[in-house]
Design a protein around this motif. Structure first.
Motif, PDB file in Angstrom:
ATOM      1  N   HIS A 131       0.833  -1.209   0.000  1.00 53.33           N
ATOM      2  CA  HIS A 131       0.000   0.000   0.000  1.00 53.33           C
ATOM      3  C   HIS A 131       0.865   1.255   0.000  1.00 53.33           C
ATOM      4  O   HIS A 131       0.548   2.231  -0.690  1.00 53.33           O
ATOM      5  CB  HIS A 131      -0.939  -0.005   1.202  1.00 53.33           C
ATOM      6  CG  HIS A 131      -2.241  -0.707   0.946  1.00 53.33           C
ATOM      7  ND1 HIS A 131      -3.342  -0.088   0.415  1.00 53.33           N
ATOM      8  CD2 HIS A 131      -2.609  -2.014   1.137  1.00 53.33           C
ATOM      9  CE1 HIS A 131      -4.343  -0.947   0.297  1.00 53.33           C
ATOM     10  NE2 HIS A 131      -3.922  -2.124   0.729  1.00 53.33           N
ATOM     11  N   GLN A 132       1.952   1.254   0.768  1.00 49.67           N
ATOM     12  CA  GLN A 132       2.842   2.411   0.804  1.00 49.67           C
ATOM     13  C   GLN A 132       3.503   2.652  -0.547  1.00 49.67           C
ATOM     14  O   GLN A 132       3.626   3.796  -0.995  1.00 49.67           O
ATOM     15  CB  GLN A 132       3.902   2.221   1.885  1.00 49.67           C
ATOM     16  CG  GLN A 132       3.366   2.332   3.300  1.00 49.67           C
ATOM     17  CD  GLN A 132       4.413   2.021   4.356  1.00 49.67           C
ATOM     18  OE1 GLN A 132       5.417   1.355   4.084  1.00 49.67           O
ATOM     19  NE2 GLN A 132       4.186   2.509   5.568  1.00 49.67           N
ATOM     20  N   LEU A 133       3.898   1.588  -1.218  1.00 46.89           N
ATOM     21  CA  LEU A 133       4.572   1.704  -2.508  1.00 46.89           C
ATOM     22  C   LEU A 133       3.619   2.138  -3.624  1.00 46.89           C
ATOM     23  O   LEU A 133       4.015   2.884  -4.532  1.00 46.89           O
ATOM     24  CB  LEU A 133       5.220   0.360  -2.881  1.00 46.89           C
ATOM     25  CG  LEU A 133       6.444  -0.067  -2.070  1.00 46.89           C
ATOM     26  CD1 LEU A 133       6.801  -1.510  -2.382  1.00 46.89           C
ATOM     27  CD2 LEU A 133       7.631   0.847  -2.365  1.00 46.89           C
ATOM     28  N   GLN A 134       2.370   1.686  -3.548  1.00 51.15           N
ATOM     29  CA  GLN A 134       1.428   1.927  -4.636  1.00 51.15           C
ATOM     30  C   GLN A 134       0.513   3.138  -4.439  1.00 51.15           C
ATOM     31  O   GLN A 134      -0.078   3.636  -5.405  1.00 51.15           O
ATOM     32  CB  GLN A 134       0.569   0.680  -4.847  1.00 51.15           C
ATOM     33  CG  GLN A 134       1.360  -0.565  -5.224  1.00 51.15           C
ATOM     34  CD  GLN A 134       2.098  -0.406  -6.543  1.00 51.15           C
ATOM     35  OE1 GLN A 134       1.503  -0.393  -7.612  1.00 51.15           O
ATOM     36  NE2 GLN A 134       3.413  -0.273  -6.460  1.00 51.15           N
ATOM     37  N   SER A 135       0.364   3.606  -3.214  1.00 54.02           N
ATOM     38  CA  SER A 135      -0.598   4.680  -2.938  1.00 54.02           C
ATOM     39  C   SER A 135      -0.357   5.982  -3.713  1.00 54.02           C
ATOM     40  O   SER A 135      -1.325   6.700  -3.986  1.00 54.02           O
ATOM     41  CB  SER A 135      -0.637   4.983  -1.431  1.00 54.02           C
ATOM     42  OG  SER A 135       0.630   5.413  -0.966  1.00 54.02           O
ATOM     43  N   PRO A 136       0.892   6.323  -4.108  1.00 57.20           N
ATOM     44  CA  PRO A 136       1.050   7.551  -4.902  1.00 57.20           C
ATOM     45  C   PRO A 136       0.350   7.513  -6.260  1.00 57.20           C
ATOM     46  O   PRO A 136       0.088   8.559  -6.847  1.00 57.20           O
ATOM     47  CB  PRO A 136       2.573   7.659  -5.080  1.00 57.20           C
ATOM     48  CG  PRO A 136       3.140   6.916  -3.924  1.00 57.20           C
ATOM     49  CD  PRO A 136       2.204   5.768  -3.717  1.00 57.20           C
ATOM     50  N   GLY A 137       0.042   6.302  -6.769  1.00 59.96           N
ATOM     51  CA  GLY A 137      -0.568   6.224  -8.096  1.00 59.96           C
ATOM     52  C   GLY A 137      -1.834   5.408  -8.183  1.00 59.96           C
ATOM     53  O   GLY A 137      -2.431   5.306  -9.252  1.00 59.96           O
ATOM     54  N   TYR A 138      -2.284   4.838  -7.051  1.00 61.52           N
ATOM     55  CA  TYR A 138      -3.450   3.958  -7.079  1.00 61.52           C
ATOM     56  C   TYR A 138      -4.316   4.189  -5.851  1.00 61.52           C
ATOM     57  O   TYR A 138      -3.811   4.511  -4.775  1.00 61.52           O
ATOM     58  CB  TYR A 138      -3.014   2.483  -7.118  1.00 61.52           C
ATOM     59  CG  TYR A 138      -2.208   2.131  -8.345  1.00 61.52           C
ATOM     60  CD1 TYR A 138      -2.821   1.579  -9.458  1.00 61.52           C
ATOM     61  CD2 TYR A 138      -0.837   2.382  -8.389  1.00 61.52           C
ATOM     62  CE1 TYR A 138      -2.080   1.272 -10.591  1.00 61.52           C
ATOM     63  CE2 TYR A 138      -0.086   2.086  -9.524  1.00 61.52           C
ATOM     64  CZ  TYR A 138      -0.715   1.528 -10.627  1.00 61.52           C
ATOM     65  OH  TYR A 138       0.014   1.241 -11.746  1.00 61.52           O
ATOM     66  N   THR A 139      -5.624   3.986  -6.013  1.00 64.66           N
ATOM     67  CA  THR A 139      -6.517   4.086  -4.863  1.00 64.66           C
ATOM     68  C   THR A 139      -6.352   2.856  -3.985  1.00 64.66           C
ATOM     69  O   THR A 139      -5.871   1.806  -4.433  1.00 64.66           O
ATOM     70  CB  THR A 139      -7.982   4.189  -5.310  1.00 64.66           C
ATOM     71  OG1 THR A 139      -8.356   2.984  -5.995  1.00 64.66           O
ATOM     72  CG2 THR A 139      -8.198   5.382  -6.226  1.00 64.66           C
ATOM     73  N   SER A 140      -6.781   2.965  -2.738  1.00 67.63           N
ATOM     74  CA  SER A 140      -6.677   1.858  -1.796  1.00 67.63           C
ATOM     75  C   SER A 140      -7.473   0.651  -2.272  1.00 67.63           C
ATOM     76  O   SER A 140      -7.029  -0.499  -2.154  1.00 67.63           O
ATOM     77  CB  SER A 140      -7.168   2.302  -0.416  1.00 67.63           C
ATOM     78  OG  SER A 140      -7.071   1.260   0.521  1.00 67.63           O
ATOM     79  N   ALA A 141      -8.657   0.894  -2.850  1.00 64.21           N
ATOM     80  CA  ALA A 141      -9.494  -0.197  -3.349  1.00 64.21           C
ATOM     81  C   ALA A 141      -8.817  -0.922  -4.502  1.00 64.21           C
ATOM     82  O   ALA A 141      -8.894  -2.151  -4.614  1.00 64.21           O
ATOM     83  CB  ALA A 141     -10.853   0.347  -3.787  1.00 64.21           C
ATOM     84  N   TYR A 142      -8.147  -0.177  -5.361  1.00 64.36           N
ATOM     85  CA  TYR A 142      -7.453  -0.807  -6.486  1.00 64.36           C
ATOM     86  C   TYR A 142      -6.300  -1.677  -5.988  1.00 64.36           C
ATOM     87  O   TYR A 142      -6.097  -2.794  -6.484  1.00 64.36           O
ATOM     88  CB  TYR A 142      -6.913   0.261  -7.438  1.00 64.36           C
ATOM     89  CG  TYR A 142      -6.413  -0.313  -8.752  1.00 64.36           C
ATOM     90  CD1 TYR A 142      -7.225  -0.311  -9.877  1.00 64.36           C
ATOM     91  CD2 TYR A 142      -5.134  -0.870  -8.860  1.00 64.36           C
ATOM     92  CE1 TYR A 142      -6.786  -0.846 -11.069  1.00 64.36           C
ATOM     93  CE2 TYR A 142      -4.692  -1.414 -10.050  1.00 64.36           C
ATOM     94  CZ  TYR A 142      -5.519  -1.398 -11.159  1.00 64.36           C
ATOM     95  OH  TYR A 142      -5.083  -1.949 -12.342  1.00 64.36           O
TER      96      TYR A 142
END
Length: 238
Positions: A131-142
């Motif tokens: 989640h930390q790595l992906q949150s800059p470009g993706y929503t939490s649900a995604y």
């Protein structure tokens, strides 16, 4: 010859000035109108006699109906014409389309997609780390969908947290392939749909490709909550 021409020019200018002085409100109104589309998930959008739910319902519009907006209130209502009379609809149910350059769309899309590469192949991560790595470009649900459908866990760390890695498959659900912006490999360059709704920004990028047997379609959906916020991917279909 010259005097006659100058006389005609003067008459035309005076006529334009007269029309402008007689119908200033209509000219200003025409230049300030906007086009919007009804955007609802079910039912119909009510048209009211005034800008508020306390006003009488005088009609309705179906989803995706094109409307001419004459003005908007700060309280979230848009003035339209309904049966040649003034009517009002809630602005939060309207979609306003805008233009975006191909280079800007590519930059936004590439940035978001490349964030997936932060999850390296053959490495494992906890849910929190992903989640930390992906949150800059993706929503939490995604990100949750990415974990559920495209990642697998066979190990745990010293604290007992599950460790996830990419699932070995040729048909991922939420791991994004990427787009051919040059149009050299795909039949056509990606199409761009850019609009605003209820204070948020939305961007849809679509492209198809085909081989001898199949035609492949992929659509990427991005949004941001404010003008200064970062674009985030919230859905992907192929």
């Amino acid at each position: 010859m010259k005097k006659g021409f100058l006389k005609i020019v003067v008459i035309v200018l005076l006529a334009i000035g007269l029309v402008t002085s007689l119908f200033p409100s209509r000219i200003a109104q025409a230049s300030s109108t906007k086009t919007a589309y009804v955007d609802i998930t079910s039912g119909k959008l009510n048209v009211r006699s005034g800008p508020g739910t306390q006003y009488k319902i005088i009609g309705s519009h179906k989803d995706n109906t094109r409307l001419t907006i004459y003005s908007q209130t700060k309280s979230g209502w848009a003035k339209i014409k309904y049966n040649k009379k003034n009517g009002y609809v809630a602005t939060k149910y309207l979609r306003f389309y805008h233009t975006m350059s191909r280079s800007d769309a590519k930059s936004i899309t590439d940035r978001a997609i490349n964030i997936q590469d932060k999850i390296a192949n053959n490495k494992t991560y906890t849910i929190k780390q992903i989640h930390q790595l992906q949150s800059p470009g993706y929503t939490s649900a995604y990100i949750d969908n990415l974990l559920t459908y495209d990642m697998t866990s066979h190990k745990k760390d010293k604290k007992g947290n599950k460790l996830y890695e990419w699932l070995a498959t040729d048909f991922p659900m939420y791991r994004i392939w990427g787009f051919d912006w040059s149009g050299k490999e795909a039949p056509e360059k990606p199409s761009i749909t850019y609009y605003t709704k209820d204070g948020a920004w939305y961007l849809k990028v679509y492209q198809y490709d085909k081989d001898d047997m199949y035609t492949y379609h992929q659509t990427l959906y991005l949004s941001k909550s404010s003008e200064k916020a970062a674009w985030r991917i919230y859905n992907y279909k192929w």
